[in-house]
Structures are given as C-alpha cells and as structure tokens.
Design a protein around this motif. Structure first.
Motif, PDB file in Angstrom:
ATOM      1  N   MET A 132     -13.045 -24.477  12.330  1.00  0.00           N
ATOM      2  CA  MET A 132     -12.799 -24.223  10.930  1.00  0.00           C
ATOM      3  C   MET A 132     -11.518 -24.954  10.518  1.00  0.00           C
ATOM      4  O   MET A 132     -10.506 -24.853  11.177  1.00  0.00           O
ATOM      5  CB  MET A 132     -12.653 -22.715  10.711  1.00  0.00           C
ATOM      6  N   THR A 133     -11.587 -25.683   9.419  1.00  0.00           N
ATOM      7  CA  THR A 133     -10.414 -26.391   8.919  1.00  0.00           C
ATOM      8  C   THR A 133      -9.843 -25.653   7.719  1.00  0.00           C
ATOM      9  O   THR A 133     -10.567 -25.080   6.917  1.00  0.00           O
ATOM     10  CB  THR A 133     -10.771 -27.829   8.500  1.00  0.00           C
ATOM     11  N   THR A 134      -8.548 -25.673   7.646  1.00  0.00           N
ATOM     12  CA  THR A 134      -7.862 -25.031   6.538  1.00  0.00           C
ATOM     13  C   THR A 134      -7.317 -26.109   5.617  1.00  0.00           C
ATOM     14  O   THR A 134      -6.638 -27.026   6.072  1.00  0.00           O
ATOM     15  CB  THR A 134      -6.696 -24.165   7.054  1.00  0.00           C
ATOM     16  N   GLU A 135      -7.629 -25.984   4.333  1.00  0.00           N
ATOM     17  CA  GLU A 135      -7.104 -26.943   3.373  1.00  0.00           C
ATOM     18  C   GLU A 135      -5.643 -26.632   3.091  1.00  0.00           C
ATOM     19  O   GLU A 135      -5.256 -25.472   2.997  1.00  0.00           O
ATOM     20  CB  GLU A 135      -7.889 -26.880   2.069  1.00  0.00           C
ATOM     21  N   ILE A 136      -4.864 -27.670   2.955  1.00  0.00           N
ATOM     22  CA  ILE A 136      -3.456 -27.507   2.624  1.00  0.00           C
ATOM     23  C   ILE A 136      -3.325 -27.612   1.110  1.00  0.00           C
ATOM     24  O   ILE A 136      -3.713 -28.605   0.505  1.00  0.00           O
ATOM     25  CB  ILE A 136      -2.590 -28.573   3.316  1.00  0.00           C
ATOM     26  N   THR A 137      -2.788 -26.564   0.520  1.00  0.00           N
ATOM     27  CA  THR A 137      -2.597 -26.546  -0.925  1.00  0.00           C
ATOM     28  C   THR A 137      -1.199 -27.044  -1.243  1.00  0.00           C
ATOM     29  O   THR A 137      -0.220 -26.598  -0.644  1.00  0.00           O
ATOM     30  CB  THR A 137      -2.765 -25.115  -1.470  1.00  0.00           C
ATOM     31  N   THR A 138      -1.120 -27.977  -2.166  1.00  0.00           N
ATOM     32  CA  THR A 138       0.182 -28.458  -2.617  1.00  0.00           C
ATOM     33  C   THR A 138       0.286 -28.289  -4.124  1.00  0.00           C
ATOM     34  O   THR A 138      -0.716 -28.327  -4.840  1.00  0.00           O
ATOM     35  CB  THR A 138       0.416 -29.940  -2.252  1.00  0.00           C
ATOM     36  N   VAL A 139       1.498 -28.062  -4.568  1.00  0.00           N
ATOM     37  CA  VAL A 139       1.795 -27.962  -6.000  1.00  0.00           C
ATOM     38  C   VAL A 139       2.981 -28.871  -6.280  1.00  0.00           C
ATOM     39  O   VAL A 139       3.696 -29.275  -5.366  1.00  0.00           O
ATOM     40  CB  VAL A 139       2.126 -26.509  -6.416  1.00  0.00           C
ATOM     41  N   LYS A 140       3.189 -29.178  -7.543  1.00  0.00           N
ATOM     42  CA  LYS A 140       4.353 -29.980  -7.915  1.00  0.00           C
ATOM     43  C   LYS A 140       5.512 -29.054  -8.250  1.00  0.00           C
ATOM     44  O   LYS A 140       5.342 -28.059  -8.959  1.00  0.00           O
ATOM     45  CB  LYS A 140       4.034 -30.860  -9.121  1.00  0.00           C
ATOM     46  N   CYS A 141       6.674 -29.389  -7.746  1.00  0.00           N
ATOM     47  CA  CYS A 141       7.884 -28.643  -8.072  1.00  0.00           C
ATOM     48  C   CYS A 141       8.068 -28.694  -9.590  1.00  0.00           C
ATOM     49  O   CYS A 141       8.023 -29.770 -10.182  1.00  0.00           O
ATOM     50  CB  CYS A 141       9.081 -29.276  -7.367  1.00  0.00           C
ATOM     51  N   PRO A 142       8.250 -27.541 -10.246  1.00  0.00           N
ATOM     52  CA  PRO A 142       8.406 -27.532 -11.701  1.00  0.00           C
ATOM     53  C   PRO A 142       9.626 -28.314 -12.195  1.00  0.00           C
ATOM     54  O   PRO A 142       9.653 -28.761 -13.329  1.00  0.00           O
ATOM     55  CB  PRO A 142       8.563 -26.052 -12.048  1.00  0.00           C
ATOM     56  N   THR A 143      10.604 -28.498 -11.340  1.00  0.00           N
ATOM     57  CA  THR A 143      11.832 -29.169 -11.754  1.00  0.00           C
ATOM     58  C   THR A 143      11.780 -30.673 -11.530  1.00  0.00           C
ATOM     59  O   THR A 143      12.005 -31.451 -12.451  1.00  0.00           O
ATOM     60  CB  THR A 143      13.042 -28.571 -11.008  1.00  0.00           C
ATOM     61  N   CYS A 144      11.460 -31.095 -10.306  1.00  0.00           N
ATOM     62  CA  CYS A 144      11.519 -32.530  -9.985  1.00  0.00           C
ATOM     63  C   CYS A 144      10.153 -33.175  -9.760  1.00  0.00           C
ATOM     64  O   CYS A 144      10.072 -34.375  -9.556  1.00  0.00           O
ATOM     65  CB  CYS A 144      12.395 -32.757  -8.765  1.00  0.00           C
ATOM     66  N   LYS A 145       9.105 -32.370  -9.774  1.00  0.00           N
ATOM     67  CA  LYS A 145       7.710 -32.834  -9.623  1.00  0.00           C
ATOM     68  C   LYS A 145       7.364 -33.321  -8.221  1.00  0.00           C
ATOM     69  O   LYS A 145       6.326 -33.915  -8.007  1.00  0.00           O
ATOM     70  CB  LYS A 145       7.364 -33.927 -10.648  1.00  0.00           C
ATOM     71  N   GLN A 146       8.208 -33.057  -7.240  1.00  0.00           N
ATOM     72  CA  GLN A 146       7.912 -33.409  -5.849  1.00  0.00           C
ATOM     73  C   GLN A 146       6.815 -32.489  -5.327  1.00  0.00           C
ATOM     74  O   GLN A 146       6.741 -31.321  -5.695  1.00  0.00           O
ATOM     75  CB  GLN A 146       9.174 -33.248  -5.008  1.00  0.00           C
ATOM     76  N   ALA A 147       5.958 -32.993  -4.450  1.00  0.00           N
ATOM     77  CA  ALA A 147       4.888 -32.179  -3.867  1.00  0.00           C
ATOM     78  C   ALA A 147       5.479 -31.115  -2.944  1.00  0.00           C
ATOM     79  O   ALA A 147       6.375 -31.390  -2.152  1.00  0.00           O
ATOM     80  CB  ALA A 147       3.920 -33.058  -3.095  1.00  0.00           C
ATOM     81  N   VAL A 148       4.961 -29.891  -3.083  1.00  0.00           N
ATOM     82  CA  VAL A 148       5.415 -28.761  -2.270  1.00  0.00           C
ATOM     83  C   VAL A 148       4.193 -28.116  -1.632  1.00  0.00           C
ATOM     84  O   VAL A 148       3.222 -27.815  -2.318  1.00  0.00           O
ATOM     85  CB  VAL A 148       6.142 -27.707  -3.140  1.00  0.00           C
ATOM     86  N   VAL A 149       4.241 -27.921  -0.325  1.00  0.00           N
ATOM     87  CA  VAL A 149       3.147 -27.241   0.366  1.00  0.00           C
ATOM     88  C   VAL A 149       3.220 -25.762   0.019  1.00  0.00           C
ATOM     89  O   VAL A 149       4.277 -25.134   0.102  1.00  0.00           O
ATOM     90  CB  VAL A 149       3.249 -27.440   1.897  1.00  0.00           C
ATOM     91  N   TRP A 150       2.087 -25.194  -0.395  1.00  0.00           N
ATOM     92  CA  TRP A 150       2.044 -23.787  -0.814  1.00  0.00           C
ATOM     93  C   TRP A 150       1.630 -22.926   0.376  1.00  0.00           C
ATOM     94  O   TRP A 150       0.461 -22.650   0.601  1.00  0.00           O
ATOM     95  CB  TRP A 150       1.065 -23.611  -1.969  1.00  0.00           C
ATOM     96  N   ASP A 151       2.613 -22.501   1.147  1.00  0.00           N
ATOM     97  CA  ASP A 151       2.359 -21.560   2.240  1.00  0.00           C
ATOM     98  C   ASP A 151       3.639 -20.794   2.546  1.00  0.00           C
ATOM     99  O   ASP A 151       4.673 -21.023   1.922  1.00  0.00           O
ATOM    100  CB  ASP A 151       1.791 -22.257   3.482  1.00  0.00           C
ATOM    101  N   GLU A 152       3.548 -19.886   3.492  1.00  0.00           N
ATOM    102  CA  GLU A 152       4.683 -19.002   3.772  1.00  0.00           C
ATOM    103  C   GLU A 152       5.903 -19.726   4.343  1.00  0.00           C
ATOM    104  O   GLU A 152       6.997 -19.179   4.344  1.00  0.00           O
ATOM    105  CB  GLU A 152       4.265 -17.849   4.693  1.00  0.00           C
ATOM    106  N   THR A 153       5.742 -20.952   4.795  1.00  0.00           N
ATOM    107  CA  THR A 153       6.890 -21.699   5.314  1.00  0.00           C
ATOM    108  C   THR A 153       7.708 -22.348   4.202  1.00  0.00           C
ATOM    109  O   THR A 153       8.831 -22.773   4.433  1.00  0.00           O
ATOM    110  CB  THR A 153       6.446 -22.783   6.320  1.00  0.00           C
ATOM    111  N   SER A 154       7.156 -22.416   3.011  1.00  0.00           N
ATOM    112  CA  SER A 154       7.871 -22.994   1.861  1.00  0.00           C
ATOM    113  C   SER A 154       8.627 -21.871   1.162  1.00  0.00           C
ATOM    114  O   SER A 154       8.122 -21.249   0.229  1.00  0.00           O
ATOM    115  CB  SER A 154       6.889 -23.660   0.902  1.00  0.00           C
ATOM    116  N   ILE A 155       9.841 -21.632   1.599  1.00  0.00           N
ATOM    117  CA  ILE A 155      10.566 -20.442   1.140  1.00  0.00           C
ATOM    118  C   ILE A 155      10.978 -20.498  -0.328  1.00  0.00           C
ATOM    119  O   ILE A 155      11.249 -19.464  -0.922  1.00  0.00           O
ATOM    120  CB  ILE A 155      11.792 -20.150   2.025  1.00  0.00           C
TER     121      ILE A 155
END
Length: 64
Positions: free
Chosen positions: A1-24
């Motif tokens: 089973m593969t897990t998709e990695i969800t990323t979002v853009k930082c609201p401030t600088c628009k850099q990609a951020v991985v959406w998981d518990e390690t992204s504090i």
C-alpha cells in the motif's frame, strides 16, 4: 500500500510544505512565516469578512 504525500503552500511565502505530523509549523514552512502571519492578524492587515458593520467607536459589550 502506498501513501500519498500531501503538500500545501505556505500562506506566507508559498513554499511547499508536507502536511503531516512532522511538519510542526503547518500550514507554515517555518516559525518565521508563522510569526509574520500572526503579526499581520495582530496589525489588522488580515481579517475575517463580515456583513455586520460594527465600528470601533460604538459602545458595545459582550454582556448585553
């Protein structure tokens, strides 16, 4: 089973951020971007739109 990695853009600088518990700081990429956003809210540069027209000069209370 593969897990998709969800990323979002930082609201401030628009850099990609991985959406998981390690992204504090999610959705922000860093503490710096988080504090910049907080400062914008504190300076009232950002606000939640409202249909109610309440001015700061009105005498109001939450206990009405």
């Amino acid at each position: 089973m593969t897990t998709e990695i969800t990323t979002v853009k930082c609201p401030t600088c628009k850099q990609a951020v991985v959406w998981d518990e390690t992204s504090i700081y999610r959705p922000f990429c860093s503490k710096r971007c988080q504090l910049i956003d907080l400062g914008e809210w504190a300076d009232e540069e950002k606000r939640i739109p409202s249909d109610d027209m309440v001015s700061d000069s009105e005498d109001w209370s939450e206990t009405r």
